[in-house]
Design an enzyme around this catalytic site. Structure first.
Site, PDB file in Angstrom:
ATOM      1  N   TYR A  33       0.828  -1.201   0.000  1.00 21.79           N
ATOM      2  CA  TYR A  33       0.000   0.000   0.000  1.00 21.79           C
ATOM      3  C   TYR A  33       0.861   1.251   0.000  1.00 21.79           C
ATOM      4  O   TYR A  33       2.071   1.190   0.211  1.00 21.79           O
ATOM      5  CB  TYR A  33      -0.961   0.000   1.203  1.00 21.79           C
ATOM      6  CG  TYR A  33      -0.317   0.309   2.545  1.00 21.79           C
ATOM      7  CD1 TYR A  33       0.525  -0.592   3.177  1.00 21.79           C
ATOM      8  CD2 TYR A  33      -0.559   1.523   3.195  1.00 21.79           C
ATOM      9  CE1 TYR A  33       1.100  -0.303   4.410  1.00 21.79           C
ATOM     10  CE2 TYR A  33       0.008   1.822   4.430  1.00 21.79           C
ATOM     11  CZ  TYR A  33       0.835   0.905   5.034  1.00 21.79           C
ATOM     12  OH  TYR A  33       1.404   1.196   6.247  1.00 21.79           O
ATOM     13  N   ARG A  52       8.352   4.052  -4.614  1.00 21.73           N
ATOM     14  CA  ARG A  52       8.348   3.023  -3.561  1.00 21.73           C
ATOM     15  C   ARG A  52       7.319   1.939  -3.857  1.00 21.73           C
ATOM     16  O   ARG A  52       7.563   0.754  -3.603  1.00 21.73           O
ATOM     17  CB  ARG A  52       8.095   3.645  -2.192  1.00 21.73           C
ATOM     18  CG  ARG A  52       8.215   2.610  -1.072  1.00 21.73           C
ATOM     19  CD  ARG A  52       8.156   3.217   0.304  1.00 21.73           C
ATOM     20  NE  ARG A  52       6.901   3.902   0.521  1.00 21.73           N
ATOM     21  CZ  ARG A  52       6.643   4.692   1.562  1.00 21.73           C
ATOM     22  NH1 ARG A  52       7.575   4.919   2.470  1.00 21.73           N
ATOM     23  NH2 ARG A  52       5.483   5.281   1.696  1.00 21.73           N
ATOM     24  N   LYS A 150       6.420  -2.110   1.891  1.00 23.08           N
ATOM     25  CA  LYS A 150       5.254  -1.498   2.564  1.00 23.08           C
ATOM     26  C   LYS A 150       4.042  -2.425   2.406  1.00 23.08           C
ATOM     27  O   LYS A 150       3.144  -2.178   1.603  1.00 23.08           O
ATOM     28  CB  LYS A 150       4.993  -0.112   1.981  1.00 23.08           C
ATOM     29  CG  LYS A 150       4.129   0.755   2.894  1.00 23.08           C
ATOM     30  CD  LYS A 150       4.188   2.208   2.467  1.00 23.08           C
ATOM     31  CE  LYS A 150       3.182   3.088   3.166  1.00 23.08           C
ATOM     32  NZ  LYS A 150       3.320   3.181   4.615  1.00 23.08           N
ATOM     33  N   GLU A 182      11.985   2.318  14.407  1.00 21.79           N
ATOM     34  CA  GLU A 182      11.111   3.406  13.933  1.00 21.79           C
ATOM     35  C   GLU A 182       9.854   3.420  14.782  1.00 21.79           C
ATOM     36  O   GLU A 182       9.717   2.645  15.730  1.00 21.79           O
ATOM     37  CB  GLU A 182      10.781   3.219  12.442  1.00 21.79           C
ATOM     38  CG  GLU A 182      10.129   1.885  12.126  1.00 21.79           C
ATOM     39  CD  GLU A 182      10.001   1.600  10.633  1.00 21.79           C
ATOM     40  OE1 GLU A 182       9.879   2.527   9.830  1.00 21.79           O
ATOM     41  OE2 GLU A 182      10.007   0.401  10.292  1.00 21.79           O
TER      42      GLU A 182
HETATM   43  N1  PDD Z   1       2.995   4.939   7.402  1.00 20.06           N
HETATM   44  N2  PDD Z   1       7.654   3.654   8.964  1.00 20.06           N
HETATM   45  C1  PDD Z   1       6.512   2.942   8.978  1.00 20.06           C
HETATM   46  C2  PDD Z   1       6.497   1.639   9.690  1.00 20.06           C
HETATM   47  C3  PDD Z   1       5.357   3.442   8.323  1.00 20.06           C
HETATM   48  O1  PDD Z   1       4.220   2.728   8.336  1.00 20.06           O
HETATM   49  C4  PDD Z   1       5.421   4.706   7.676  1.00 20.06           C
HETATM   50  C5  PDD Z   1       4.249   5.277   6.942  1.00 20.06           C
HETATM   51  C6  PDD Z   1       6.632   5.409   7.706  1.00 20.06           C
HETATM   52  C7  PDD Z   1       6.798   6.749   7.040  1.00 20.06           C
HETATM   53  O2  PDD Z   1       6.813   6.631   5.635  1.00 20.06           O
HETATM   54  P1  PDD Z   1       6.310   7.834   4.714  1.00 20.06           P
HETATM   55  O3  PDD Z   1       7.089   9.028   5.114  1.00 20.06           O
HETATM   56  O4  PDD Z   1       6.621   7.378   3.355  1.00 20.06           O
HETATM   57  O5  PDD Z   1       4.815   8.007   4.999  1.00 20.06           O
HETATM   58  C8  PDD Z   1       7.730   4.850   8.342  1.00 20.06           C
HETATM   59  C9  PDD Z   1       1.824   5.410   6.683  1.00 20.06           C
HETATM   60  C10 PDD Z   1       1.666   6.889   6.697  1.00 20.06           C
HETATM   61  C11 PDD Z   1       0.589   4.672   7.175  1.00 20.06           C
HETATM   62  O6  PDD Z   1       0.712   3.478   7.358  1.00 20.06           O
HETATM   63  O7  PDD Z   1      -0.479   5.271   7.341  1.00 20.06           O
END
Ligand code: PDD
Length: 286
Positions: A33, A52, A150, A182
C-alpha cells in the site's frame, strides 16, 4: 457521507465496492500500500510514493498494474470525486484472487486487485499536536524482517499503537537489539545541537518518503545529518526529537518512556524543519 472508492478500474459508492473472500490481500496480507497526503487539493511527493510502490511490487514479484501517469490520473480523479482539499489517498495493490486459498503464489496469471479510497482531513497541516508534540513509549520490535516493503501486514504496528493508547501516550517507538528502529507508522529522529540522527536505511525500517525529503531539506539548511542507530537513553539525552510520515509530516516528540526530551516542550529545530518541509512540498505538489 458516502465516499467514492476505486476498485479495479471502477469508481463506485463505498457501499457497492466488492473484493473476493479469496483475495490474497484478505487471506495472506499479500498486498502492498501507499498513503499520499493531499494539501490544497494537490498530491504531496507523489513521485516518491510511486517509486516506492514499484519497488514494493518488485520485491514481492507482484505486477505493478499501472504506470506513474496512470496512477496520477486515478489519484487525481479520487481527489476530485471526493472533493478532498486536505486529506489522504490510500492505495492498495494485492496479488489478487486466485479463486482458492493456497500458500503458493498463483501459477496462472491472476490480475492484481487495486483499491483506493480517500480520507478527508481538513486542516491536516495545522494539526494542534504539532504545537504540543507527541509523547511516546518504547516497545520491542516484533515485526517481520522485511519492513522495507510497505505491506498491509500491519498487525504488530496496530498492537503497538494499542500499547501506546493504553499507556496514555501518542505512539510507540520500536526497539530491536537495544536500538530504535522506527515508530509504529513513522520514522524516528533525535536532534542534538545542529545534528539530526536517524537510523540508516536497511530491511529493518520502511524507507520513508517523508524521511528522504526531510533529510534533503535539513542538509540544505546547513544541518548535519547522521544516519545511524540510536538508543532510548540517547533519545532521553537529546535536545529534541521527532517523527516523520506522509500523514503527520514532521511531528515533534517531547517525551519518551515518561522522560522529558530536552525542555520537555517543542523546541526550535523541529518546527523549522516542519515549516521548510511543508513549504517546499506544497510548492512541488501535483
Ligand atoms: N505509514 N515507517 C513505517 C512503519 C510506516 O508505516 C510509515 C508510513 C513510515 C513513514 O513513511 P512515509 O514518510 O513514506 O509516509 C515509516 C503510513 C503513513 C501509514 O501506514 O499510514
Amino acid at each position: 457521507m458516502t465516499r467514492t472508492v476505486y476498485v479495479n478500474g471502477d469508481y463506485l459508492p463505498e457501499t457497492e465496492a466488492r473484493v473476493s473472500v479469496f483475495d490474497r490481500g484478505f487471506l495472506m496480507a499479500d498486498g502492498i500500500y501507499e498513503v499520499t497526503s493531499v494539501l490544497d487539493g494537490k498530491l504531496i511527493d507523489f513521485a516518491g510514493h510511486c517509486v516506492r510502490l514499484d519497488r514494493s511490487c518488485r520485491e514481492l514479484d507482484m505486477k505493478n498494474p499501472h504506470s506513474q501517469d496512470e496512477w496520477l490520473a486515478i489519484h487525481r480523479e479520487m481527489v476530485a470525486r471526493n472533493g478532498i482539499t486536505d486529506g489522504l489517498v490510500y492505495l492498495q495493490v494485492t496479488r489478487g484472487n486466485p479463486g482458492d486459498r493456497d500458500f503458493a503464489y498463483p501459477s496462472v496469471d491472476v490480475e492484481p486487485t487495486v483499491v483506493l479510497f480517500t480520507q478527508s482531513k481538513p486542516g491536516l497541516a495545522d494539526s494542534p499536536a504539532a504545537k504540543t508534540g507527541w509523547r511516546v513509549i518504547s516497545i520491542p520490535d516484533e515485526r517481520w524482517g522485511r519492513r522495507d516493503i510497505k505491506t498491509v501486514q500491519l498487525l504488530y504496528p496496530s498492537m503497538g499503537k494499542m500499547m501506546a493508547k493504553k499507556a496514555g501516550v501518542d505512539d510507540a517507538w520500536f526497539v530491536e537489539d537495544g536500538f530504535v528502529t522506527e515508530g509504529t507508522s513513522n520514522n524516528a529522529y533525535i536532534v542534538k545541537g545542529n545534528r539530526i540522527v536517524t537510523r540508516a536505511l536497511s530491511n529493518n525500517i520502511l524507507h520513508g518518503i517523508t524521511r528522504a525529503a526531510v533529510l534533503r531539506f535539513a542538509a540544505e539548511a546547513q544541518m548535519e545529518v547522521e544516519e545511524r542507530s540510536f538508543t532510548i537513553d540517547e533519545a532521553k539525552a537529546a535536545d529534541e526529537a521527532f517523527i516523520t510520515s506522509a500523514s503527520a509530516f514532521v511531528m515533534p516528540v517531547i517525551e519518551v518512556d515518561g522522560a522529558a526530551i530536552g525542555s520537555g516542550k517543542v523546541g526550535n529545530v523541529v518546527p523549522r524543519l516542519r515549516e521548510i518541509y511543508l513549504d517546499e512540498m506544497r510548492k512541488a505538489a501535483v
